[in-house]
Design a protein around this motif. Structure first.
Motif, PDB file in Angstrom:
ATOM      1  N   ALA A 227      47.244  21.135 -23.479  1.00 60.85           N
ATOM      2  CA  ALA A 227      46.885  19.767 -23.100  1.00 60.85           C
ATOM      3  C   ALA A 227      45.785  19.220 -24.000  1.00 60.85           C
ATOM      4  CB  ALA A 227      46.452  19.733 -21.639  1.00 60.85           C
ATOM      5  N   ALA A 228      44.774  20.043 -24.277  1.00 61.58           N
ATOM      6  CA  ALA A 228      43.667  19.598 -25.122  1.00 61.58           C
ATOM      7  C   ALA A 228      44.137  19.296 -26.538  1.00 61.58           C
ATOM      8  CB  ALA A 228      42.566  20.652 -25.140  1.00 61.58           C
ATOM      9  N   LEU A 229      44.978  20.155 -27.080  1.00 67.92           N
ATOM     10  CA  LEU A 229      45.482  19.925 -28.442  1.00 67.92           C
ATOM     11  C   LEU A 229      46.365  18.687 -28.489  1.00 67.92           C
ATOM     12  CD1 LEU A 229      46.295  23.589 -29.566  1.00 67.92           C
ATOM     13  CD2 LEU A 229      44.196  22.274 -29.936  1.00 67.92           C
ATOM     14  N   ALA A 230      47.167  18.482 -27.452  1.00 71.03           N
ATOM     15  CA  ALA A 230      48.029  17.296 -27.414  1.00 71.03           C
ATOM     16  C   ALA A 230      47.205  16.008 -27.330  1.00 71.03           C
ATOM     17  CB  ALA A 230      48.982  17.383 -26.223  1.00 71.03           C
ATOM     18  N   LEU A 231      46.010  16.094 -26.752  1.00 69.75           N
ATOM     19  CA  LEU A 231      45.146  14.925 -26.628  1.00 69.75           C
ATOM     20  C   LEU A 231      44.276  14.704 -27.860  1.00 69.75           C
ATOM     21  CD1 LEU A 231      44.030  15.173 -22.899  1.00 69.75           C
ATOM     22  CD2 LEU A 231      45.409  13.368 -23.926  1.00 69.75           C
ATOM     23  N   GLY A 232      44.467  15.504 -28.886  1.00 72.29           N
ATOM     24  CA  GLY A 232      43.790  15.250 -30.147  1.00 72.29           C
ATOM     25  C   GLY A 232      42.770  16.273 -30.585  1.00 72.29           C
ATOM     26  N   ALA A 233      42.491  17.290 -29.770  1.00 72.19           N
ATOM     27  CA  ALA A 233      41.544  18.328 -30.182  1.00 72.19           C
ATOM     28  C   ALA A 233      42.122  19.141 -31.332  1.00 72.19           C
ATOM     29  CB  ALA A 233      41.218  19.242 -29.010  1.00 72.19           C
ATOM     30  N   SER A 234      41.243  19.626 -32.191  1.00 63.89           N
ATOM     31  CA  SER A 234      41.650  20.529 -33.267  1.00 63.89           C
ATOM     32  C   SER A 234      41.555  21.982 -32.850  1.00 63.89           C
ATOM     33  CB  SER A 234      40.770  20.297 -34.502  1.00 63.89           C
ATOM     34  OG  SER A 234      40.943  18.999 -35.014  1.00 63.89           O
ATOM     35  N   ALA A 235      40.807  22.240 -31.786  1.00 65.23           N
ATOM     36  CA  ALA A 235      40.631  23.590 -31.251  1.00 65.23           C
ATOM     37  C   ALA A 235      40.032  23.452 -29.860  1.00 65.23           C
ATOM     38  CB  ALA A 235      39.719  24.424 -32.155  1.00 65.23           C
ATOM     39  N   VAL A 236      39.926  24.565 -29.150  1.00 64.69           N
ATOM     40  CA  VAL A 236      39.299  24.569 -27.838  1.00 64.69           C
ATOM     41  C   VAL A 236      38.190  25.610 -27.830  1.00 64.69           C
ATOM     42  CG1 VAL A 236      41.432  23.851 -26.702  1.00 64.69           C
ATOM     43  CG2 VAL A 236      40.850  26.294 -26.832  1.00 64.69           C
ATOM     44  N   GLN A 237      37.235  25.422 -26.921  1.00 67.60           N
ATOM     45  CA  GLN A 237      36.148  26.375 -26.737  1.00 67.60           C
ATOM     46  C   GLN A 237      36.179  26.827 -25.284  1.00 67.60           C
ATOM     47  OE1 GLN A 237      32.319  26.194 -29.003  1.00 67.60           O
ATOM     48  NE2 GLN A 237      31.517  25.543 -27.017  1.00 67.60           N
ATOM     49  N   VAL A 238      36.180  28.140 -25.091  1.00 65.57           N
ATOM     50  CA  VAL A 238      36.425  28.729 -23.779  1.00 65.57           C
ATOM     51  C   VAL A 238      35.274  29.653 -23.406  1.00 65.57           C
ATOM     52  CG1 VAL A 238      37.977  30.237 -22.487  1.00 65.57           C
ATOM     53  CG2 VAL A 238      38.922  28.592 -24.116  1.00 65.57           C
ATOM     54  N   GLY A 239      34.747  29.487 -22.194  1.00 64.89           N
ATOM     55  CA  GLY A 239      33.656  30.334 -21.747  1.00 64.89           C
ATOM     56  C   GLY A 239      33.974  31.101 -20.491  1.00 64.89           C
ATOM     57  N   THR A 240      34.088  30.402 -19.357  1.00 61.68           N
ATOM     58  CA  THR A 240      34.290  31.069 -18.074  1.00 61.68           C
ATOM     59  C   THR A 240      35.511  31.974 -18.085  1.00 61.68           C
ATOM     60  OG1 THR A 240      33.270  29.169 -16.957  1.00 61.68           O
ATOM     61  CG2 THR A 240      34.548  30.670 -15.595  1.00 61.68           C
ATOM     62  N   ALA A 241      36.553  31.601 -18.802  1.00 62.79           N
ATOM     63  CA  ALA A 241      37.781  32.402 -18.829  1.00 62.79           C
ATOM     64  C   ALA A 241      37.561  33.803 -19.388  1.00 62.79           C
ATOM     65  CB  ALA A 241      38.855  31.689 -19.648  1.00 62.79           C
ATOM     66  N   PHE A 242      36.481  33.999 -20.141  1.00 62.18           N
ATOM     67  CA  PHE A 242      36.191  35.326 -20.705  1.00 62.18           C
ATOM     68  C   PHE A 242      35.215  36.140 -19.861  1.00 62.18           C
ATOM     69  CE2 PHE A 242      37.095  33.224 -24.979  1.00 62.18           C
ATOM     70  CZ  PHE A 242      38.317  33.860 -25.152  1.00 62.18           C
ATOM     71  N   LEU A 243      34.594  35.539 -18.860  1.00 58.73           N
ATOM     72  CA  LEU A 243      33.475  36.204 -18.190  1.00 58.73           C
ATOM     73  C   LEU A 243      33.879  37.461 -17.435  1.00 58.73           C
ATOM     74  CD1 LEU A 243      31.301  33.248 -16.840  1.00 58.73           C
ATOM     75  CD2 LEU A 243      30.786  34.824 -18.713  1.00 58.73           C
ATOM     76  N   ARG A 244      35.112  37.534 -16.953  1.00 58.54           N
ATOM     77  CA  ARG A 244      35.523  38.714 -16.191  1.00 58.54           C
ATOM     78  C   ARG A 244      36.150  39.785 -17.072  1.00 58.54           C
ATOM     79  NH1 ARG A 244      39.151  37.890 -11.639  1.00 58.54           N
ATOM     80  NH2 ARG A 244      38.130  39.756 -10.803  1.00 58.54           N
ATOM     81  N   SER A 245      36.184  39.561 -18.374  1.00 61.38           N
ATOM     82  CA  SER A 245      36.693  40.587 -19.278  1.00 61.38           C
ATOM     83  C   SER A 245      35.689  41.736 -19.344  1.00 61.38           C
ATOM     84  CB  SER A 245      36.917  40.011 -20.680  1.00 61.38           C
ATOM     85  OG  SER A 245      35.679  39.666 -21.288  1.00 61.38           O
ATOM     86  N   PRO A 246      36.153  42.958 -19.582  1.00 60.31           N
ATOM     87  CA  PRO A 246      35.213  44.087 -19.641  1.00 60.31           C
ATOM     88  C   PRO A 246      34.211  43.956 -20.774  1.00 60.31           C
ATOM     89  CG  PRO A 246      37.435  44.753 -20.329  1.00 60.31           C
ATOM     90  CD  PRO A 246      37.554  43.398 -19.728  1.00 60.31           C
ATOM     91  N   GLU A 247      34.585  43.280 -21.850  1.00 58.16           N
ATOM     92  CA  GLU A 247      33.665  43.134 -22.982  1.00 58.16           C
ATOM     93  C   GLU A 247      32.468  42.253 -22.654  1.00 58.16           C
ATOM     94  OE1 GLU A 247      37.856  43.652 -24.724  1.00 58.16           O
ATOM     95  OE2 GLU A 247      36.905  42.512 -23.096  1.00 58.16           O
ATOM     96  N   ALA A 248      32.636  41.320 -21.718  1.00 60.39           N
ATOM     97  CA  ALA A 248      31.526  40.438 -21.365  1.00 60.39           C
ATOM     98  C   ALA A 248      30.412  41.207 -20.671  1.00 60.39           C
ATOM     99  CB  ALA A 248      32.008  39.286 -20.483  1.00 60.39           C
ATOM    100  N   GLY A 249      30.785  42.175 -19.832  1.00 58.19           N
ATOM    101  CA  GLY A 249      29.798  43.037 -19.207  1.00 58.19           C
ATOM    102  C   GLY A 249      28.832  42.334 -18.276  1.00 58.19           C
ATOM    103  N   ILE A 250      29.264  41.257 -17.596  1.00 58.70           N
ATOM    104  CA  ILE A 250      28.339  40.546 -16.708  1.00 58.70           C
ATOM    105  C   ILE A 250      28.146  41.332 -15.413  1.00 58.70           C
ATOM    106  CG2 ILE A 250      28.976  38.314 -17.685  1.00 58.70           C
ATOM    107  CD1 ILE A 250      30.559  37.751 -15.100  1.00 58.70           C
ATOM    108  N   HIS A 251      27.148  40.960 -14.645  1.00 58.74           N
ATOM    109  CA  HIS A 251      26.834  41.610 -13.382  1.00 58.74           C
ATOM    110  C   HIS A 251      28.071  41.587 -12.468  1.00 58.74           C
ATOM    111  CE1 HIS A 251      24.857  42.380  -9.514  1.00 58.74           C
ATOM    112  NE2 HIS A 251      23.785  42.774 -10.205  1.00 58.74           N
ATOM    113  N   ASP A 252      28.320  42.711 -11.763  1.00 63.72           N
ATOM    114  CA  ASP A 252      29.506  42.815 -10.914  1.00 63.72           C
ATOM    115  C   ASP A 252      29.560  41.712  -9.861  1.00 63.72           C
ATOM    116  OD1 ASP A 252      30.345  45.026 -12.305  1.00 63.72           O
ATOM    117  OD2 ASP A 252      29.654  46.485 -10.812  1.00 63.72           O
ATOM    118  N   ASP A 253      28.413  41.361  -9.283  1.00 66.30           N
ATOM    119  CA  ASP A 253      28.410  40.326  -8.245  1.00 66.30           C
ATOM    120  C   ASP A 253      28.783  38.964  -8.820  1.00 66.30           C
ATOM    121  OD1 ASP A 253      27.661  42.233  -6.425  1.00 66.30           O
ATOM    122  OD2 ASP A 253      25.548  41.669  -6.393  1.00 66.30           O
TER     123      ASP A 253
END
Length: 352
Positions: A227-253
């Motif tokens: 949707a973002a690319l169709a609306l004219g973006a050249s790329a997207v930036q993603v944060g919350t979607a990565f937070l539960r990955s093991p590499e992020a290593g955030i607090h379990d709670d």
């Protein structure tokens, strides 16, 4: 024809920055270990680190660890310092309110010096150095470009985006109100009024800017990317979607609080830092929205105060900042590389 223009625009951006997928990790201060950035870069995206709290030697160390794991691109992001606000009564009110949670610990040592952080970022030579909460000075922009480093500037409205373009930004990150954590409002006092959703903000910026626009805020899967690319973006930036990955290593709670979190349950708050950010409505965050709560102190005083009470072990003070974008329920407990690959594969299918 529109599909061909989208494909060419994205391809041009990817070729410029050495990407296989137009997906950038959001530079989340405190939640961007090198392992996460490496995984995103190895999957074809761009890794990132938010360095606002980092001393110069920590910036250098992070980049060394990143480069030991990948030859992919990354961005380093820093906040432009706010003008100091002398408001002792507001600080004292915040201190009295925090005292209701328990005893404070020791005050923190002085934070990093902005100019020294900038020198460390230049020496690290990432593909991109990005700014939030304002613009770099012209001399620093010239030095960036002499070193072959691109400048991405975060913006939440057209006036700020145009100012960034005029100042020499190579791309603008359009931050919608759905975004987790802090958004880049140049004027901290009017952040609540700059409340525009990404899919209204994005085409508005695209239609008025010459430089590429990167979409950020509420993008949690391939549908959001497409949707973002169709609306004219050249790329997207993603944060919350990565937070539960093991590499992020955030607090379990914190990780558990994101699971199944509905969009309407996230809230904007100044409780953690004094700057407006979107978070999980924890009891601590909710307490600051009660009728008898004072206004949080200005940034960075509020951040320092919360850190002081954390060091004192005050009961009821969140041990970490529970930032969350409105797409938190889409965040998967999966390896970051798989998240990038799945997002881009699903987006390509939708755009085909």
């Amino acid at each position: 024809m529109a599909g061909q223009r989208t494909q060419q625009r994205v391809q041009d951006f990817c070729e410029r920055f050495g990407l296989r997928a137009p997906i950038l990790e959001a530079p989340m201060a405190g939640a961007c270990p090198p392992e996460l950035a490496i995984a995103v870069a190895e999957a074809g995206g761009m890794g990132a680190n938010g360095v606002v709290l980092d001393q110069p030697e920590r910036i250098t160390s992070w980049m060394q660890r990143f480069r030991a794991g990948t030859d992919g691109p990354c961005q380093l992001n820093i906040w432009i310092p706010d003008e100091p606000v002398d408001a002792p009564e507001r600080q004292q009110a915040a201190e009295r309110f925090l005292a209701g949670f328990g005893e404070p610990g020791e005050a923190a040592a002085p934070g990093p010096v902005f100019a020294e952080q900038c020198e460390a970022m230049l020496a690290a030579r990432p593909a991109v150095i990005s700014s939030i909460m304002g613009l770099f000075e012209p001399d620093f922009v010239a030095r960036l470009h002499r070193e072959g480093i691109a400048w991405f500037a975060c913006a939440t409205n057209l006036a700020d985006a145009l100012a960034a373009q005029e100042a020499g930004a190579d791309a603008v990150v359009a931050q919608g109100m759905e975004a987790g954590g802090h958004r880049g409002s140049f004027d901290p006092q009017v952040a609540e009024q700059t409340d525009v959703g990404l899919f209204a903000l994005l085409p508005h910026l695209v239609d008025h800017l010459r430089v590429p626009v990167i979409a950020a805020g509420g993008i949690g899967d391939g549908r959001g990317v497409a949707a973002a690319l169709a609306l004219g973006a050249s790329a997207v930036q993603v944060g919350t979607a990565f937070l539960r990955s093991p590499e992020a290593g955030i607090h379990d709670d914190w990780s558990a609080s994101l699971e199944g979190l509905p969009p309407e349950r996230t809230v904007t708050t100044r409780a953690y830092s004094g700057r407006l950010g979107r978070a999980v409505p924890t009891p601590f965050v909710t307490a600051w929205a009660s009728d008898d709560a004072p206004l949080p102190a200005h940034y960075p005083v509020q951040r320092r105060l919360v850190g002081q009470w954390r060091r004192g072990g005050a009961a009821g003070v969140d041990r970490v900042n529970y930032w969350a974008g409105q797409s938190a329920s889409l965040a998967a407990a999966a390896p970051a590389g798989e998240i990038v690959e799945r997002m881009w594969a699903d987006a390509r299918e939708l755009l085909a």
